[in-house]
Design a protein around this motif. Structure first.
Motif, mmCIF file in Angstrom:
data_model
loop_
_atom_site.group_PDB
_atom_site.id
_atom_site.type_symbol
_atom_site.label_atom_id
_atom_site.label_comp_id
_atom_site.label_asym_id
_atom_site.label_seq_id
_atom_site.Cartn_x
_atom_site.Cartn_y
_atom_site.Cartn_z
ATOM 1 N N ARG A 96 0.819 -1.217 0.000
ATOM 2 C CA ARG A 96 0.000 0.000 0.000
ATOM 3 C C ARG A 96 0.850 1.262 0.000
ATOM 4 O O ARG A 96 0.435 2.300 -0.536
ATOM 5 C CB ARG A 96 -0.943 -0.010 1.203
ATOM 6 N N VAL A 126 -6.482 -5.088 2.587
ATOM 7 C CA VAL A 126 -6.208 -3.687 2.250
ATOM 8 C C VAL A 126 -5.186 -3.604 1.125
ATOM 9 O O VAL A 126 -5.366 -2.868 0.138
ATOM 10 C CB VAL A 126 -5.720 -2.913 3.492
ATOM 11 N N ASP A 127 -4.109 -4.369 1.255
ATOM 12 C CA ASP A 127 -3.085 -4.359 0.206
ATOM 13 C C ASP A 127 -3.611 -4.945 -1.092
ATOM 14 O O ASP A 127 -3.305 -4.438 -2.177
ATOM 15 C CB ASP A 127 -1.858 -5.134 0.677
ATOM 16 N N ASP A 129 -6.629 -4.791 -2.171
ATOM 17 C CA ASP A 129 -7.484 -3.778 -2.778
ATOM 18 C C ASP A 129 -6.655 -2.716 -3.496
ATOM 19 O O ASP A 129 -7.006 -2.281 -4.598
ATOM 20 C CB ASP A 129 -8.367 -3.133 -1.711
ATOM 21 N N TRP A 130 -5.545 -2.292 -2.878
ATOM 22 C CA TRP A 130 -4.653 -1.330 -3.535
ATOM 23 C C TRP A 130 -4.102 -1.909 -4.834
ATOM 24 O O TRP A 130 -3.993 -1.201 -5.844
ATOM 25 C CB TRP A 130 -3.510 -0.945 -2.604
#
Length: 390
Positions: A96, A126-127, A129-130
């Motif tokens: 990210r 989260v990563d 998604d990035w």
């Protein structure tokens, strides 16, 4: 163009002297691209600007850690393209950080070209998604191995991904290894076996620190007794020195090894590796250097990228051996020594093929660069008229 006069290429990766392998990637990338496009201006986004300026005095350098978004934005706006990579930067909690800058560049209309990047382990949502949202809009996505392609696909990236090879494969060894080894007080006239260790951490989640120290000590003892060799521990980043000393402390004869401390540039380390008779290692770029130097090698795969390299170079792919099987490892070391001529012939052919694949990344990037910023046309000069004599 970025500043109104030349093509401006930004390069974002784990650069700044923390890891010899990452610096090898940057060096090889810059040499290859600028040889083809001397009109290109380069700005490297570095984690240690002072180190990068010293290593590459002819490029622009921008520090990006601990710097405000406004200041970074000033530099991103000037770019014509941002190169993301290469090297293993897309993994849990770290991906990210790089992709945030890449996304900011895209928001300013700057295309992002993913350059032989390495990925994994990558399971944090989260990563992931990035990765999905940023790389979906990249001009091109190239990765250095099949493992990285699979990791990005499992993260949900749905777009073409091209597998090439690590940019550091384009480095060439020099002749400085003898002098460097002498400066480290490594004995002369004996067989030298290089060993590469690394620390556990986010990029090596399954590595058992105490277990692998003892296992490599068994390997060191075997090399000393079987080959009458001197063991040279070659650190690829600073913390490797501590782990090398931990292994050395378990050797039956600690005086039969040297932990190097002085070599720091990719060329220096590559030249030292060229002087070895055998290479056994965990660090990917130590193994790449051994392949480039024509030294028989045995990878100790702690992660997918090393396992993938072992398969591509034709070496035994001993997945998991760094945790559990001393006997298997020692038998492979013994076999490697006995089969050196045949192993080296096959390795040379495979290394040449991988160098071609590494060059493919540069060719694809240069082709893309020509689309968005063709090289200047050099008009023929008209010779000055010659005045009559007399």
């Amino acid at each position: 163009m970025g500043d109104g006069s030349e093509v401006t290429v930004g390069v974002l990766g784990s650069y700044g002297g923390r890891n010899v392998g990452d610096e090898a990637i940057l060096t090889a990338m810059l040499d290859r691209v600028r040889a083809a496009r001397p009109d290109v201006g380069v700005t490297v986004f570095s984690r240690n600007p002072d180190h990068t300026r010293a290593a590459h005095p002819d490029v622009g350098v921008v520090g990006w850690e601990g710097v405000s978004r406004e200041r970074i934005a000033e530099h991103l706006r000037r770019l014509d393209v941002l190169v993301l990579g290469g090297g293993g930067i897309l993994y849990n909690t770290e991906a990210r950080r790089y992709l945030r800058l890449a996304r900011a560049a895209q928001n300013f209309g700057v295309p992002v070209f993913t350059y032989a990047v390495g990925a994994g382990p990558l399971t944090d949502e989260v990563d992931c998604d990035w990765v999905r949202t940023t790389l979906a809009g990249a001009a091109e996505v190239t990765v250095r191995d099949e493992e990285s392609k699979l990791v990005l696909e499992e993260a949900g990236l749905e777009r073409p991904i091209t597998v090439t090879a690590d940019p550091a494969l384009l480095l060439r060894p020099g002749d400085g290894g003898e002098e460097l080894l002498r400066a480290e007080a490594v004995p002369r006239g004996v067989r030298l076996v290089g060993i590469s260790v690394r620390e556990p951490g986010r990029a090596a989640e399954h590595l058992d620190e105490g277990g692998y120290h003892q296992l490599l000590a068994h390997v060191g003892d075997f090399l000393v007794n079987r080959l009458d060799a001197h063991v040279v521990f070659i650190p690829m980043e600073r913390d490797d020195i501590r782990h090398a000393h931990a292994v050395a402390s378990h050797l039956a004869d600690p005086g039969a090894c040297t932990v190097l401390r002085g070599a720091s540039t990719p060329q220096q380390v590559l030249d030292i590796v060229k002087r070895l008779d055998l290479a056994i290692g965990m660090r990917l770029h130590f193994l790449i250097f051994a392949a480039l130097a024509g030294v028989p090698l045995l990878p100790l795969p702690y992660a997918g990228k090393v396992f993938d390299f072992a398969q591509r170079i034709g070496a035994p792919a001993l997945r998991g051996v760094v945790r559990e099987n001393v006997g298997l490892l020692l038998s492979e070391v013994d076999r490697l020594w006995d089969e050196r001529p045949a192993r080296l012939a096959e390795m040379a052919a495979r290394t040449a093929s991988m160098r071609q694949q590494a060059d493919l990344t540069a060719e694809r990037f240069l082709a893309y660069l020509e689309q968005i910023a063709p090289p200047p046309v050099l008009l023929p000069t008209t010779p000055a008229p010659v005045s009559p004599v007399g």
